[in-house]
Scaffold this motif. Structure first.
Motif, short mmCIF file in Angstrom:
data_model
loop_
_atom_site.label_atom_id
_atom_site.label_comp_id
_atom_site.label_asym_id
_atom_site.label_seq_id
_atom_site.Cartn_x
_atom_site.Cartn_y
_atom_site.Cartn_z
N ALA A 274 0.81 -1.21 0.00
CA ALA A 274 0.00 0.00 0.00
C ALA A 274 0.85 1.26 0.00
CB ALA A 274 -0.93 -0.01 1.22
N ASP A 275 2.09 1.18 0.47
CA ASP A 275 2.94 2.37 0.46
C ASP A 275 3.70 2.54 -0.85
OD1 ASP A 275 4.81 0.35 0.57
OD2 ASP A 275 5.70 0.96 2.47
N GLY A 276 3.38 1.73 -1.85
CA GLY A 276 4.02 1.83 -3.15
C GLY A 276 5.23 0.93 -3.33
N THR A 277 5.63 0.20 -2.28
CA THR A 277 6.77 -0.70 -2.38
C THR A 277 6.44 -1.86 -3.31
OG1 THR A 277 7.44 -0.17 -0.13
CG2 THR A 277 8.35 -2.19 -1.10
N HIS A 278 7.33 -2.09 -4.26
CA HIS A 278 7.18 -3.23 -5.17
C HIS A 278 8.35 -4.17 -4.98
CE1 HIS A 278 7.54 -5.29 -9.20
NE2 HIS A 278 6.34 -5.64 -8.79
N ARG A 279 8.07 -5.45 -4.91
CA ARG A 279 9.14 -6.42 -4.68
C ARG A 279 8.90 -7.66 -5.51
NH1 ARG A 279 11.16 -9.08 1.07
NH2 ARG A 279 12.81 -10.36 0.15
N LEU A 280 9.98 -8.21 -6.03
CA LEU A 280 9.94 -9.49 -6.72
C LEU A 280 10.60 -10.55 -5.85
CD1 LEU A 280 10.96 -8.70 -10.43
CD2 LEU A 280 8.66 -9.02 -9.49
N VAL A 281 9.96 -11.70 -5.76
CA VAL A 281 10.54 -12.88 -5.13
C VAL A 281 10.59 -13.96 -6.20
CG1 VAL A 281 10.37 -14.57 -3.27
CG2 VAL A 281 9.54 -12.23 -2.91
N VAL A 282 11.76 -14.53 -6.45
CA VAL A 282 11.92 -15.42 -7.60
C VAL A 282 12.61 -16.71 -7.20
CG1 VAL A 282 12.05 -13.45 -9.18
CG2 VAL A 282 14.16 -14.43 -8.25
N THR A 283 12.39 -17.73 -8.01
CA THR A 283 13.16 -18.96 -7.84
C THR A 283 14.61 -18.70 -8.28
OG1 THR A 283 12.24 -19.60 -9.99
CG2 THR A 283 11.31 -20.65 -8.04
N ASP A 284 15.53 -19.14 -7.44
CA ASP A 284 16.96 -19.00 -7.73
C ASP A 284 17.72 -19.96 -6.82
OD1 ASP A 284 16.95 -17.81 -5.20
OD2 ASP A 284 17.13 -15.78 -5.97
N GLY A 285 19.02 -19.78 -6.70
CA GLY A 285 19.85 -20.69 -5.92
C GLY A 285 19.62 -20.62 -4.43
N SER A 286 18.85 -19.62 -3.94
CA SER A 286 18.59 -19.53 -2.51
C SER A 286 17.47 -20.48 -2.05
CB SER A 286 18.23 -18.09 -2.13
OG SER A 286 16.98 -17.71 -2.70
N TRP A 287 16.76 -21.05 -2.98
CA TRP A 287 15.71 -21.99 -2.62
C TRP A 287 16.34 -23.29 -2.14
CZ3 TRP A 287 10.16 -22.05 -4.03
CH2 TRP A 287 9.66 -20.76 -4.30
N ARG A 288 15.60 -24.00 -1.29
CA ARG A 288 16.05 -25.28 -0.75
C ARG A 288 15.14 -26.39 -1.30
NH1 ARG A 288 20.92 -24.81 1.48
NH2 ARG A 288 20.49 -26.41 3.05
N VAL A 289 15.72 -27.56 -1.53
CA VAL A 289 14.98 -28.64 -2.18
C VAL A 289 15.30 -29.97 -1.49
CG1 VAL A 289 14.98 -27.46 -4.41
CG2 VAL A 289 16.81 -29.07 -3.87
N ARG A 290 14.38 -30.91 -1.64
CA ARG A 290 14.62 -32.28 -1.20
C ARG A 290 13.69 -33.21 -1.97
NH1 ARG A 290 12.36 -34.74 4.18
NH2 ARG A 290 12.13 -36.44 2.68
N GLN A 291 14.00 -34.48 -1.94
CA GLN A 291 13.21 -35.48 -2.66
C GLN A 291 11.83 -35.58 -2.04
OE1 GLN A 291 15.18 -39.21 -3.10
NE2 GLN A 291 13.42 -40.28 -3.95
N GLY A 292 10.83 -35.82 -2.88
CA GLY A 292 9.47 -35.99 -2.41
C GLY A 292 9.28 -37.31 -1.68
N ALA A 293 8.16 -37.44 -1.00
CA ALA A 293 7.89 -38.59 -0.14
C ALA A 293 7.24 -39.75 -0.89
CB ALA A 293 7.00 -38.16 1.02
N TRP A 294 7.46 -39.83 -2.18
CA TRP A 294 6.86 -40.89 -2.99
C TRP A 294 7.85 -42.04 -3.14
CZ3 TRP A 294 5.18 -36.07 -3.01
CH2 TRP A 294 3.83 -35.83 -3.25
N LEU A 295 7.38 -43.22 -2.86
CA LEU A 295 8.18 -44.42 -3.08
C LEU A 295 8.10 -44.79 -4.56
CD1 LEU A 295 6.93 -46.38 0.05
CD2 LEU A 295 8.99 -44.95 -0.15
#
Length: 924
Positions: A274-295
């Motif tokens: 509401a104060d006019g601040t615009h921000r982008l949040v994107v997928t990049d190397g800072s994301w964390r990942v792990r294998q899914g729980a599917w056998l």
């Protein structure tokens, strides 16, 4: 007229003040050739849409088309012109105080009210716009401006700052991969006023924002034209606090239903405070990942076909709370960064107009078997994700489950198990779940088509609310837009069978079946799409499908053919008969929508396709012979059906050329081909008694006669008038002698040639092949064939039989488009078959409502009520003994406002009417 004006006030009220300034608007209207003052102005338009959607987000920046309905209640109401105004609302924080008009079309002399293209300066990406429209009727000044509507633009390729990421695969991905991806960020302290997540997953994704699922998408496209979706996540974000973004991704390699692509996901969150601040949040190397729980899973097709995999989920491996902010993902791996948008194989990101909606359906009944297994019955076959809630799970307990279509017979009074041998379509429909312990939910990722779910040993008592089918289908404007009821309960039930079947074969693409293949086959799409347009007013999934099959020609077929299934991991495969039906599909869409942009886009595809058919014309016989294809349905080098459809290919290509105003030489070329092939067909593929043979064999002998070519010939209007009666009589004698794929050709061929009673007899026959026979056997979804075979794996959830709804609507309710976009249509109540019918038909101009009844006493005749939407016209073909035997509102046609007698012939009076509500009576 293009103008850029600053409008004070910060809302569309300011825009209204500019574009509706009385004298100025009247002067401009007069200059444009539109009516000026003199009579009441029409009410403001309503039901504003962009790209066929109300307030859509993420629309293509260069793909904006406006539509609206007129609210003018007057008889004969027409639109003579319109004016569209697009503005950019003020930005938060004071950067721009007022709304800025970015495009003012000025008055445009046109009756168009759908697929009206934006014509202003380039639109900005990732932006909310407001728009309004006013219209001119045949008299009076302009209407008031419509209450403003909005649309959001998406991203072009160059607007992406995000990177494609995935879970690392040191040795390459396997064929069945799931991954969890997550990221946290702190939102600005001010209230979030707009947040859009642009997201794509190859092949599927689910997105969670602060623990709430925000969306689920399936790209199911070739990655060089990868679909992305836009999600409104404004209400899910927490200002001034940590926020969690979490994704589940699934990749299953190349299957019939989708090409392989490569495991990966991309997300770009655009946040405005509401104060006019615009921000982008994107997928990049800072994301964390792990294998899914599917056998490990196995492919579901028991015959080894290329389909999806079984799902076996390990509850203990599902990270508790991982979708919420504050979860400790320190043990997770950094995401593998694959590259920016435009990285191979994802060369181009395409905004998708369609989306999937889900609705939870609790079990309609539960039965406990002597073994302790629980069988849930959902009442009908649905495309759905089965879920089970456990309240007292035991850590490490394996619960096995399987879905199905039929129950095995366990004897009188004993509930049967869900069959794994009957009605399975050669499909392993099993699931398994290892319990974590306590309260938990088994929720697989993907869907199947099924009616029943069996939980083999749940370990606790389950209630119906614990076993839920999350039904899913493509979003449509209105699931019940089309209605129908008549004097025949069986016809009514068949109509509903078609509606239900079409709804649940409309997924990311139109499918053959939601169970095994989930394949977007061309003829299946042709049938499913016609029903979806007629039943729901659907246009976007049809448009997307037509574009995809056009893409298949460019990708695979320089010959001009079209792939038989697309998108697909199978590569270049075609069926000549499927290729030939594509122009008719285009034409059906054109007649429903009047979407000139799509017609122009695919016209070159039609021209190449017509050349493909023309190249197979034998110089001596002038018949289509040995039409090249990788998949051949017929044993003859000359096939009558392929020649009939060939005539139609040339006809529809010529029709498209004429509709687009192409050079006359292009129309003449196709009309000449059409006439020559039609003459050869009717000379060489007909017996002396006028019936059509199946083809000509390799020795030059005519093949036998059957219902299929004769019904096809009637449906595609290649039978000379003098022979239609004999051909229709032959078709009627055969009952239903063709498969569901082409069965409505029988109904159409009979009904349009004076044999409605025979068409209804076949429609309602419970003892022989047909839709009523499906119902009599307990079917709740149309089938692939009339008698499914376990040996062949035939589908009991196949949408291509749904087109019976279209023919019921056209032949028994009597409504059919006569001009593109339903600017005019016919209403022809049948003589025979049913005694009365009532229903509604969705059109781009509004809803057509019809109710007719045949009276036997005291005086034989008809009563017909009709509502024609504003800016449309109808030709009513009413059975009557003469023009003097017809009244409207108790008055003869000459004294009824807006009614004109066009002709009287063969026991029918043809009446021309404009918009409005009418009450006709006739004596016969």
């Amino acid at each position: 007229m293009v103008s850029r004006r600053r409008v004070l006030g910060g809302s569309l009220a300011g825009v209204a003040g500019v574009v509706a300034a009385g004298a100025a608007a009247e002067a401009c209207a007069s200059h444009a050739g539109l009516p000026g003052p003199g009579g009441a102005a029409a009410p403001a338009p309503r039901a504003l849409t962009v790209d066929g959607l109300a307030a859509p987000i993420g629309v293509g920046v260069d793909d904006v088309f406006f539509g609206w309905h007129l609210a003018d209640p007057r008889r004969g109401a027409v639109q003579r012109g319109y004016r569209v105004v697009v503005s950019r609302p003020p930005t938060p924080g004071g950067a721009r105080r007022g709304a800025e008009v970015v495009w003012d079309s000025g008055p445009v002399v046109s009756g168009a009210q759908a697929f009206v293209a934006y014509g202003g300066p380039a639109l900005a990406p990732d932006t909310t716009y407001a728009w309004t429209v006013q219209t001119w009727a045949s008299s009076g000044g302009p209407s008031a401006l419509a209450p403003h509507a909005t649309f959001d633009t998406g991203l072009r390729d160059g607007d992406w700052a995000a990177r494609w990421i995935s879970r690392p695969f040191p040795h390459g991905p396997g064929p069945d991969e799931y991954a969890y991806l997550r990221h946290e960020f702190r939102a600005p302290p001010a209230r979030v006023v707009r947040a859009r997540a642009y997201v794509s997953g190859d092949q599927q994704y689910e997105l969670y924002v602060n623990g709430t699922r925000a969306g689920k998408g399936q790209a199911y496209s070739f990655p060089d034209s990868q679909y992305y979706e836009t999600l409104d996540v404004t209400s899910l974000l927490r200002p001034g606090a940590p926020n969690g973004l979490a994704m589940v991704t699934s990749w299953q390699g190349a299957t019939k239903g989708h090409p392989a692509g490569r495991p990966g996901a991309i997300l770009q969150l655009s946040l405005l405070a509401a104060d006019g601040t615009h921000r982008l949040v994107v997928t990049d190397g800072s994301w964390r990942v792990r294998q899914g729980a599917w056998l490990a899973g196995t492919q579901r097709d028991l015959e080894g076909d290329q389909v999806d995999f079984t799902e076996n989920i390990s509850g203990p491996d599902v990270p508790a709370g991982w979708t919420e902010p504050g979860y400790d993902d320190g043990a997770w791996s950094p995401a593998a960064v694959l590259g920016p948008a435009g990285t191979a194989p994802w060369r181009h990101l395409v905004p998708v107009r369609t989306r999937i909606v889900e609705e939870p359906l609790p079990a309609q009944a539960l039965a406990t078997l002597p073994t302790g297994a629980v069988v849930a019955d959902f009442g009908k076959v649905y495309a759905a994700v089965p879920t089970v809630s456990f309240h007292r799970g035991t850590p490490g307990r394996l619960v096995t489950m399987h879905a199905g279509y039929l129950l095995d017979d366990a004897g009188p009074g004993t509930p049967g198990e869900v069959s794994t041998t009957h009605g399975t379509q050669h499909t392993d429909m099993s699931y398994s779940y290892v319990q974590r312990g306590g309260g938990e939910e088994f929720h697989p990722f993907d869907y199947l088509g099924f009616r029943y779910l069996q939980i083999d040993d749940p370990g606790e008592a389950l209630a119906p609310a614990d076993v839920v089918a999350r039904t899913r289908h493509a979003a449509v404007p209105d699931e019940h837009a089309a209605t129908f009821s008549s004097s025949s309960p069986t016809v009514d039930a068949v109509f509903e069978l078609g509606r239900h079947s079409a709804l649940f074969t409309a997924q990311e693409q139109f499918l053959d079946t939601p169970t095994r293949e989930k394949g977007p086959w061309l003829w299946d799409g042709f049938n499913d799409s016609q029903t979806a347009m007629a039943a729901f007013g659907e246009t976007n999934l049809t448009r997307k499908s037509l574009q995809e099959f056009a893409q298949s020609q460019r990708r695979f077929w320089p010959s001009g053919a079209v792939n038989k299934i697309y998108p697909t991991g199978l590569g270049a495969l075609d069926i000549n008969e499927f290729t030939e039906i594509y122009p008719e599909w285009v034409w059906q869409y054109w007649m429903h929508t009047a979407d000139g942009a799509l017609l122009a886009e695919v016209y070159p595809v039609l021209v190449r396709l017509a050349g493909y058919v023309a190249g197979a014309l034998d110089p001596s016989s002038r018949l289509v012979s040995n039409l090249a294809s990788t998949d051949i349905y017929y044993p003859y080098p000359v096939v009558t059906r392929l020649n009939i459809l060939g005539v139609n290919v040339f006809r529809r290509t010529a029709d498209a050329a004429a509709a687009l105003g192409r050079p006359s030489s292009e129309v003449t070329l196709q009309r000449g081909r059409q006439a020559r092939l039609l003459a050869a067909l009717n000379r060489r593929l007909v017996r002396p008694d006028g019936l059509y043979v199946q083809g000509i064999d390799g020795s030059g002998h005519r093949a036998p006669v059957s219902q299929d070519p004769n019904a096809c010939a009637l449906a595609y209007e290649v039978v000379p008038p003098a022979r239609r009666g004999a051909v229709a009589a032959y078709v009627a004698r055969q009952g239903m002698g063709v498969a569901p794929r082409t069965a409505t050709e029988v109904i159409k061929g009979l009904a349009t040639n004076g044999r409605v009673a025979d068409a209804v007899r076949i429609l309602t026959d419970p003892d022989h092949d047909g839709w009523a026979h499906i119902l009599a056997r307990g079917g709740t979804f149309t089938w692939e064939v009339w008698e499914p075979s376990d040996a062949n794996g035939d589908s009991m959830s196949h949408g291509w039989g749904s087109t019976v709804l279209v023919e019921i609507q056209r032949r028994l309710l009597g409504v059919e488009a006569a001009a593109p976009g339903f600017s005019s249509f016919t209403v022809i109540p049948p003589v025979g078959g049913v005694d009365h019918a009532t229903g509604t038909v969705p059109t781009p101009r509004g809803t057509v409502a019809v109710s007719w009844q045949r009276r036997a006493a005291p005086t034989p005749g008809y009563a017909l009520e009709l509502t024609v939407p504003a800016n449309a016209a109808a030709a009513v073909h009413l059975p009557a003994s003469g023009p003097g035997a017809v009244t409207e509102g108790g008055r003869p046609p000459a004294r009824a406002r807006g009614v004109r007698v066009v002709s009287w012939r063969a026991g029918r009076v043809v009446l021309a009417v404009g918009a409005g509500h009418y009450q006709f009576r006739s004596t016969t």
